[in-house]
Design an enzyme around this catalytic site. Structure first.
Site, PDB file in Angstrom:
ATOM      1  N   LYS A  32       8.893  10.827  -0.251  1.00  0.00           N
ATOM      2  CA  LYS A  32       8.151  10.083   0.780  1.00  0.00           C
ATOM      3  C   LYS A  32       9.126   9.343   1.706  1.00  0.00           C
ATOM      4  CE  LYS A  32       5.848   5.793   1.474  1.00  0.00           C
ATOM      5  NZ  LYS A  32       5.397   4.525   0.949  1.00  0.00           N
ATOM      6  N   LYS A  81      15.319  -0.411   4.831  1.00  0.00           N
ATOM      7  CA  LYS A  81      14.869   0.205   3.570  1.00  0.00           C
ATOM      8  C   LYS A  81      15.062   1.727   3.613  1.00  0.00           C
ATOM      9  CE  LYS A  81      12.148   1.185  -0.003  1.00  0.00           C
ATOM     10  NZ  LYS A  81      12.479   0.946  -1.372  1.00  0.00           N
ATOM     11  N   ASN A  93      -0.694   5.661   6.407  1.00  0.00           N
ATOM     12  CA  ASN A  93      -2.139   5.834   6.616  1.00  0.00           C
ATOM     13  C   ASN A  93      -2.923   4.655   6.052  1.00  0.00           C
ATOM     14  OD1 ASN A  93      -1.666   8.201   7.873  1.00  0.00           O
ATOM     15  ND2 ASN A  93      -2.190   9.509   6.121  1.00  0.00           N
ATOM     16  N   THR A 151       6.407   0.518   1.937  1.00  0.00           N
ATOM     17  CA  THR A 151       7.425   1.301   2.636  1.00  0.00           C
ATOM     18  C   THR A 151       6.716   2.158   3.675  1.00  0.00           C
ATOM     19  OG1 THR A 151       8.764   1.385   0.634  1.00  0.00           O
ATOM     20  CG2 THR A 151       9.307   2.957   2.374  1.00  0.00           C
ATOM     21  N   LEU A 194       0.828  -1.204   0.000  1.00  0.00           N
ATOM     22  CA  LEU A 194       0.000   0.000   0.000  1.00  0.00           C
ATOM     23  C   LEU A 194       0.866   1.259   0.000  1.00  0.00           C
ATOM     24  CD1 LEU A 194      -2.663  -1.391   2.483  1.00  0.00           C
ATOM     25  CD2 LEU A 194      -2.993  -0.860   0.047  1.00  0.00           C
ATOM     26  N   PRO A 195       0.245   2.432  -0.317  1.00  0.00           N
ATOM     27  CA  PRO A 195       1.047   3.643  -0.506  1.00  0.00           C
ATOM     28  C   PRO A 195       1.870   4.066   0.712  1.00  0.00           C
ATOM     29  CG  PRO A 195      -1.177   3.970  -1.326  1.00  0.00           C
ATOM     30  CD  PRO A 195      -1.162   2.641  -0.641  1.00  0.00           C
TER      31      PRO A 195
HETATM   32  P1  NAD Z   1       0.708   2.722  -6.200  1.00  0.00           P
HETATM   33  O1  NAD Z   1       0.158   4.049  -5.788  1.00  0.00           O
HETATM   34  O2  NAD Z   1       0.956   2.452  -7.644  1.00  0.00           O
HETATM   35  O3  NAD Z   1      -0.266   1.541  -5.668  1.00  0.00           O
HETATM   36  C1  NAD Z   1      -0.950   1.566  -4.464  1.00  0.00           C
HETATM   37  C2  NAD Z   1      -2.240   0.748  -4.660  1.00  0.00           C
HETATM   38  O4  NAD Z   1      -2.896   0.646  -3.409  1.00  0.00           O
HETATM   39  C3  NAD Z   1      -3.222   1.403  -5.627  1.00  0.00           C
HETATM   40  O5  NAD Z   1      -3.685   0.436  -6.550  1.00  0.00           O
HETATM   41  C4  NAD Z   1      -4.346   1.903  -4.718  1.00  0.00           C
HETATM   42  O6  NAD Z   1      -5.626   1.886  -5.372  1.00  0.00           O
HETATM   43  C5  NAD Z   1      -4.277   0.902  -3.597  1.00  0.00           C
HETATM   44  N1  NAD Z   1      -4.797   1.379  -2.322  1.00  0.00           N
HETATM   45  C6  NAD Z   1      -4.603   2.572  -1.717  1.00  0.00           C
HETATM   46  N2  NAD Z   1      -5.179   2.595  -0.504  1.00  0.00           N
HETATM   47  C7  NAD Z   1      -5.747   1.358  -0.328  1.00  0.00           C
HETATM   48  C8  NAD Z   1      -6.473   0.755   0.727  1.00  0.00           C
HETATM   49  N3  NAD Z   1      -6.730   1.417   1.865  1.00  0.00           N
HETATM   50  N4  NAD Z   1      -6.897  -0.517   0.561  1.00  0.00           N
HETATM   51  C9  NAD Z   1      -6.628  -1.198  -0.584  1.00  0.00           C
HETATM   52  N5  NAD Z   1      -5.956  -0.667  -1.629  1.00  0.00           N
HETATM   53  C10 NAD Z   1      -5.520   0.592  -1.491  1.00  0.00           C
HETATM   54  O7  NAD Z   1       2.036   2.518  -5.338  1.00  0.00           O
HETATM   55  P2  NAD Z   1       3.271   1.552  -5.689  1.00  0.00           P
HETATM   56  O8  NAD Z   1       4.235   2.276  -6.550  1.00  0.00           O
HETATM   57  O9  NAD Z   1       2.742   0.235  -6.080  1.00  0.00           O
HETATM   58  O10 NAD Z   1       3.966   1.479  -4.252  1.00  0.00           O
HETATM   59  C11 NAD Z   1       3.435   0.658  -3.230  1.00  0.00           C
HETATM   60  C12 NAD Z   1       4.410   0.677  -2.059  1.00  0.00           C
HETATM   61  O11 NAD Z   1       5.686   0.209  -2.498  1.00  0.00           O
HETATM   62  C13 NAD Z   1       4.650   2.070  -1.478  1.00  0.00           C
HETATM   63  O12 NAD Z   1       4.736   1.960  -0.084  1.00  0.00           O
HETATM   64  C14 NAD Z   1       5.983   2.496  -2.097  1.00  0.00           C
HETATM   65  O13 NAD Z   1       6.689   3.416  -1.296  1.00  0.00           O
HETATM   66  C15 NAD Z   1       6.686   1.162  -2.180  1.00  0.00           C
HETATM   67  N6  NAD Z   1       7.727   1.058  -3.225  1.00  0.00           N
HETATM   68  C16 NAD Z   1       7.477   1.526  -4.480  1.00  0.00           C
HETATM   69  C17 NAD Z   1       8.471   1.403  -5.455  1.00  0.00           C
HETATM   70  C18 NAD Z   1       8.229   1.898  -6.864  1.00  0.00           C
HETATM   71  O14 NAD Z   1       9.204   1.979  -7.644  1.00  0.00           O
HETATM   72  N7  NAD Z   1       7.002   2.192  -7.249  1.00  0.00           N
HETATM   73  C19 NAD Z   1       9.693   0.819  -5.136  1.00  0.00           C
HETATM   74  C20 NAD Z   1       9.900   0.310  -3.859  1.00  0.00           C
HETATM   75  C21 NAD Z   1       8.902   0.446  -2.894  1.00  0.00           C
END
Ligand code: NAD
Length: 331
Positions: free
Chosen positions: A280, A203, A96, A127, A92-93
């Site tokens: 973030k 991380k 929160n 993260t 998740l993002p």
């Molecule tokens: P993203 O915004 O693409 O995806 C998040 C997903 O969660 C979305 O599909 C959203 O609809 C869903 N969501 C949000 N709130 C929700 C809830 N309460 N219940 C269910 N679903 C919910 O984000 P991402 O890029 O996939 O990143 C996800 C995590 O991975 C983050 O914590 C980010 O910091 C971490 N991360 C991302 C990357 C990257 O390159 N994108 C790399 C390493 C770590």
């Protein structure tokens, strides 16, 4: 002896592999390819995302959709001995969304953990701050379940190619033993970092160092060019000298140098690791440092620079866009 190796492997798993139902919550840029890789190797898999469009695509890809997060635990989708999923991943993002989702799951999770079929393992790959991870470890353990904080590095490409690095924090061996084989389906390096929150802490520390490393390389490339040195020559020297690092070599922020590897700076900083994701992570690092009274003077400045980049509408560009920003230019 690594912490992982020091665990006993003699205790039996909670249930046979064919009894495990997998859950995955959060199917975004990272979660969707991770869940897809899990599904290639393991069925059944139940997923949930707040975005209906994402759920539609997941259904088209053969995933079973829960209509709300609680169903991941309460509904028996596959006529198994136990209702709901026993190994539940979240991607998740941020903090929160994790608090909201975990609270929903926590309300319906059984306390009857004497029955092996009521024990569940929660693996949070998002993260988040170490304090968020620790708070949820404590709550799940008190209720008799297990948790791992298991954030990843490797980006969307690593998630797609199943080459992520997982950084794992966990209190005891059971959850780790149950989850580890399935992390292998989504990553190529699974590192046990220590107790609750240690994965999240690792991380954030890695990304904190990376942010300042990138800014250092951006400053060097900008100054070198302004003083008349060819960027290719400068990077060649740095990459065989003491400044060599990932930001100078693999992800050099100068477009001319990046062209050799087709890395993001060669493509107007598209793809790569977005500046707002770095912002973030730096915010979480600074917040965590405040909680434990550690001074991060350089990281605090780096965070403010990435905040400015985001405010200028460049948050989706690779974090090497810092080079252009420091020149007062847009890519
Ligand atoms: P993203 O915004 O693409 O995806 C998040 C997903 O969660 C979305 O599909 C959203 O609809 C869903 N969501 C949000 N709130 C929700 C809830 N309460 N219940 C269910 N679903 C919910 O984000 P991402 O890029 O996939 O990143 C996800 C995590 O991975 C983050 O914590 C980010 O910091 C971490 N991360 C991302 C990357 C990257 O390159 N994108 C790399 C390493 C770590």
């Amino acid at each position: 002896l690594t912490p992982a190796a020091s665990f006993s492997t003699s205790s039996p798993p909670i249930e046979r592999d064919d009894e495990i139902v997998f859950g995955f919550i959060g199917l975004g840029n990272m979660g969707f390819p991770m869940a897809s890789n899990l599904r290639k190797q393991t069925v059944p898999l139940v997923v949930f995302d707040t975005n209906p469009e994402t759920c539609r695509v997941a259904r088209e890809n053969g995933m079973v959709i829960a209509s709300k997060p609680e169903e991941i635990i309460t509904r028996n989708f596959f006529n198994k001995t136990k209702s709901g999923c026993s190994l539940i991943f979240t991607m998740l993002p941020g903090c929160n969304a994790i608090h909201a989702t975990m609270n929903q799951l926590f309300q319906v999770a059984s306390t009857d953990v004497q029955d092996v079929h009521c024990r569940r393992v929660f693996v949070d790959c998002s993260t988040v701050s170490p304090s968020t991870s620790k708070a949820w470890h404590k709550k799940w353990i008190e209720k008799g379940h297990d948790m791992l904080d298991a954030p990843v590095s490797g980006g969307v490409k690593g998630a797609t190619d199943a080459t992520l690095t997982f950084m794992v924090g966990s209190e005891e061996s059971r959850g780790w033993q149950v989850a580890k084989p399935y992390l292998d389906f989504m990553g190529s390096r699974i590192v046990f970092c220590g107790g609750p929150g240690a994965g999240s802490a690792t991380k954030l520390c890695n990304n904190l160092a990376l942010a300042s490393q990138m800014i250092g390389i951006c400053e060097a490339m900008n100054l070198g060019e302004a003083l008349g040195v060819d960027p290719i020559v400068l990077s060649d020297v740095m990459n065989t000298a003491t400044a060599k690092c990932w930001s100078s070599e693999v992800n050099n922020p100068h477009p001319k140098v990046a062209a050799k590897r087709s890395s993001p700076a060669a493509n107007e900083y598209k793809g790569g690791f977005g500046s707002k994701l770095m912002l973030k992570d730096l915010g979480l690092a600074v917040q965590s440092a405040n909680e434990v009274g550690v001074s991060l003077p350089i990281t605090s400045q780096a965070k403010e620079l990435y905040r400015l980049i985001d405010a200028h509408g460049l948050g989706d560009k690779d974090f090497g866009v810092m080079l252009q920003f420091l020149r007062g230019k847009r890519p």
